[in-house]
Design an enzyme around this catalytic site. Structure first.
Site, PDB file in Angstrom:
ATOM      1  CG  HIS A 479      -1.852   1.143   1.305  1.00 46.37           C
ATOM      2  ND1 HIS A 479      -3.169   1.056   0.923  1.00 46.37           N
ATOM      3  CD2 HIS A 479      -1.667   2.430   1.728  1.00 46.37           C
ATOM      4  CE1 HIS A 479      -3.762   2.232   1.102  1.00 46.37           C
ATOM      5  NE2 HIS A 479      -2.863   3.082   1.597  1.00 46.37           N
ATOM      6  CD  GLU A 480       1.661   3.416   3.679  1.00 51.62           C
ATOM      7  OE1 GLU A 480       1.825   4.501   3.106  1.00 51.62           O
ATOM      8  OE2 GLU A 480       0.646   3.163   4.366  1.00 51.62           O
ATOM      9  CG  HIS A 483       0.455   6.190  -0.813  1.00 48.74           C
ATOM     10  ND1 HIS A 483      -0.674   6.738  -1.388  1.00 48.74           N
ATOM     11  CD2 HIS A 483       0.042   5.617   0.357  1.00 48.74           C
ATOM     12  CE1 HIS A 483      -1.715   6.516  -0.609  1.00 48.74           C
ATOM     13  NE2 HIS A 483      -1.316   5.828   0.450  1.00 48.74           N
ATOM     14  CD  GLU A 502      -4.504   7.104   1.625  1.00 44.15           C
ATOM     15  OE1 GLU A 502      -4.250   5.903   1.419  1.00 44.15           O
ATOM     16  OE2 GLU A 502      -3.726   7.866   2.203  1.00 44.15           O
TER      17      GLU A 502
END
Length: 739
Positions: A479-480, A483, A502
């Site tokens: 997930h990170e 980004h 997000e």
């Protein structure tokens, strides 16, 4: 200001007048003192006095092609040393009694013709009689407005950049006789140097930041801003283009968290949200104010300083047991993305290095290096871009380091370290070129209120991700990592459109993690279906329990992206305390992207996504930029009744469950893994309902082994990594009793 802002409301004010003047580079010079829990020092801001990029329309592929003449190969200049800056090189450190700090309701009574006027204070900047936020208000002075709170501003002065040796090369008009105009011309030339001169530019930024002051500027503060003016400077063009602010942070400042790590040692880190970095340094918060930065930070020699930066900094030993760390960034980014963490971290080394990892280290490519030719054409402002570097394009695993308190060394080596290479490689296989040249990962202290946070070149992870098996850690890491593309390399022009960051990261984490695990297609599909089931139930719960107005992904509707004439705006619900705990922008954004990917087919969708990343990296976008480009790439037979307007109405501008999602979930059959989880939860329910004292029966419930297929489904939006708790929350309540 064009409108009066009330800081007591739930909306976060962005006060900076970015339509008139933009910060192009920050040079920070800070001392970290753990005894007083204060960071103190200076920041030098270099300006451009017109917003050349804020109103630029989004770039299409055709526009990129028309700008091909501007494409260039980034060449590596000769290495040069950028000296660590020190405030003591340009002035002696004054005592605090030499300055008057004017806060709300205070007036300067020092009697000095120095840094303050006797400004009348009231609520908001608009009350100051000298304040104007347009380019020219007749005889009134131009006022620079910076976002700022929880800071003690001690002094503001103009910087004499003309005193730097060799700086005369940046004076295009030697006939200029007005010294202030000469200084501003030097800064204008410096901030617009081409990308292939980035080393020279950083060197001169460092030298200019150490240049002597040439006159104090008048300033005042209120709850949310710092206002600065120079007598006689009536326009942004006349205002000094390089200023130095001496300040110190507040121990209770909302951008900085002073705490102890898991080993009981003092540390500090920047959390940013919800007020971002305005309590760390005065800055321009609106996303349009994209800037580069360099920072020198001094701390006791026992501490490690980690920061958003393009190189793995090493400490320079100073006298009296202190060390200095220097970082820099050449890719323009919003000031809100700057991150720093100082503590007694140790670098976690893998017990054995694989040949693939070693090869990745040898292939390390700085975004500022380009030994190979240009790849494609970029639409963003000029900077040393990795997307124009053929070597960077094939780099699957960027150099990375992992830091944590010493007590977590074993957990990091067992759980986290082995996951980083496959997760980075999986991300590259889906989206292509990594936007950033390296990555630090820090296991943040226990009071960190989230599972993770991504910033340029650095990721914070909660210690909770290390508990149990590797699946929660892997999904959160993915997930990170996502980004880096969505949230950092491509940012939202309006912060209310959080789903653009997000929602994408939540959707991509499943794809990255399936590839990192090397799952067969049917296994990946089953895993993703079960995760969709968990998120669906979580979204239903959130919609039932949250205010309707906070369920809207595009709350400003047709006014999304609009700002006042000065550039100021507000972030709707930005200060609402409930917003911190809400996941609606994760969940509805995820389901929208999943809906679109299923409509196109995964191959077509992810091929488009790589095209979108190449077109829009280094830029700020709105929802329509993504949706319009997507719909142009959907074959007519698959588009059906899809349009930007219908997606706005159904998904982004309405509260509650989107109707297309409701229809899809009602028609869809529950996946096999979901049914299996439901059966197991029912077994637990039956066991829990049995009386505590009973004779042993001839038949006992037989539970399935808690295998990795289930563990990998631990929803990152939930705070527990426990399989049973996750099932209980999503498939019905389980009340456990002693067997």
């Amino acid at each position: 200001m064009d409108r009066k802002l009330d800081p007591s409301r739930d909306d976060l004010p962005l006060m900076a007048n970015t339509s008139h003047i933009l910060v192009k580079h920050y040079a920070l010079d800070l001392d970290v003192d753990f005894e007083s829990q204060i960071m103190e020092g200076t920041i030098v801001l270099f300006f451009e006095s017109e917003n050349r990029f804020g109103k630029r329309s989004s770039c299409t592929e055709e526009t990129c092609q028309s700008e091909a003449i501007e494409a260039r190969t980034v060449r590596t200049p000769e290495p040069c040393h950028i000296p660590g800056t020190s405030t003591r090189t340009f002035s002696s450190k004054p005592g605090y009694s030499d300055f008057v700090i004017c806060g709300k309701g205070e007036k300067d009574t020092s009697g000095k013709d120095g840094n303050h006027d006797n400004w009348e204070q009231a609520s908001g900047i608009s009350s100051s009689k000298y304040c104007c936020d347009t380019g020219n208000h007749g005889s009134e002075d131009f006022v620079l407005v910076l976002d700022c709170c929880d800071l003690s501003v001690l002094k503001v002065e103009e910087v004499d950049v003309a005193a730097v040796p060799g700086i005369e090369k940046f004076t295009r008009s030697p006939k200029l006789t007005v010294v202030s105009e000469l200084r501003n011309q030097i800064v204008r030339e410096l901030v617009t140097l081409p990308a292939d001169r980035w080393r020279e530019q950083l060197d001169y930024f460092a030298c200019c930041s150490q240049a002597p002051g040439c006159g104090e500027l008048l300033f005042d503060t209120d709850t949310w801003s710092l206002q600065i003016r120079k007598r006689g400077a009536q326009t942004a063009t006349d205002f000094p283009h390089a200023i130095r602010i001496r300040y110190r942070t507040n121990p209770q400042g909302r951008s900085v968290t002073w705490t102890s790590d898991q080993s009981g040692r003092p540390c500090v880190y920047t959390m940013g949200s919800p007020i971002n970095n305005r309590a760390l340094f005065p800055c321009q918060e609106p996303p349009v104010a994209m800037s580069t930065w360099q920072a020198t930070v001094r701390a006791a020699a026992s501490f490690v300083v980690l920061m958003s930066g393009e190189h793995s900094a090493k400490p320079t030993q100073l006298q009296e047991g202190r060390s200095s760390w220097h970082y820099y960034v050449t890719m323009p980014m919003p000031a809100s993305t700057f991150t720093i963490a100082v503590g007694s971290w140790i670098e976690m080394k893998p017990e054995t290095c694989s040949s693939n990892d070693l090869a990745a280290e040898r292939r390390s490519v700085s975004p500022s290096d380009a030994d190979s030719g240009c790849v494609g054409v970029c639409c963003h402002m000029d900077y040393p871009c990795r997307f124009q570097n053929a070597s960077a394009a094939i780099q699957e695993i960027i150099p990375h380091r992992v830091f944590a308190p010493v007590c977590l060394q074993g957990a990091c080596q067992e759980t986290l370290l082995p996951l980083v290479p496959p997760c980075l490689s999986a991300a590259h296989s889906v989206l292509g070129t990594h936007p950033f040249s390296r990555l630090d990962i820090l296991i943040i202290p226990a009071n960190f209120p989230s599972l993770g946070m991504a910033s340029p070149h650095i990721i914070f992870l909660s210690q909770s991700t290390l508990i149990g098996r590797s699946h929660l850690c892997g999904t959160r890491l993915c997930h990170e990592i996502a980004h880096a593309w969505f949230g950092l390399a491509i940012g939202a022009r309006d912060w209310t459109e959080e789903w653009l960051s997000e929602g994408f990261a939540t959707h991509l984490e499943d794809v990255f993690w399936a590839k990192a695990q090397q799952l067969a297609p049917h296994e990946a599909q089953e895993q993703q279906e079960l995760r969709a089931c968990l998120r669906w139930r979580r979204l239903q719960d959130e919609v039932r329990s949250s205010p309707q107005e906070m369920q809207v992904l595009r709350p400003n509707k047709e006014k999304t992206g609009y700002v006042s004439d000065s550039g100021s705006s507000v972030v709707k619900h930005g200060l609402n305390p409930e917003k911190v705990f809400m996941q609606v922008h994760y969940l509805k954004g995820y389901f929208l992207l999943r809906f679109l990917a299923r409509r196109l087919g995964d191959d077509t969708y992810f091929s488009f996504l790589r095209k979108f990343v190449h077109t829009f990296h280094g830029q700020l976008i709105l929802s329509q930029d993504f949706l319009q480009m997507l719909l142009e790439n959907i074959p007519e037979e698959k588009r059906l009744e899809l349009s930007v307007e219908s997606i706005f109405q159904d998904w982004l501008e309405s509260s509650g469950i989107p109707q297309p999602l409701q229809t899809e979930r009602q028609a869809g059959a529950e996946c096999g893994l979901a049914r299996q989880v439901g059966v197991e939860v029912e077994k637990w329910n039956r066991v829990s309902r049995r009386p505590r004292k009973r004779k042993r029966r001839g038949t006992e419930e037989v539970f399935e082994k808690n295998d990795p297929s289930f563990a990998s489904l631990e929803c990152p939006l939930m705070k527990s990594s426990c399989f049973l708790q996750t099932c209980a929350k999503c498939f019905g309540e389980v009340t456990l009793s002693a067997p």
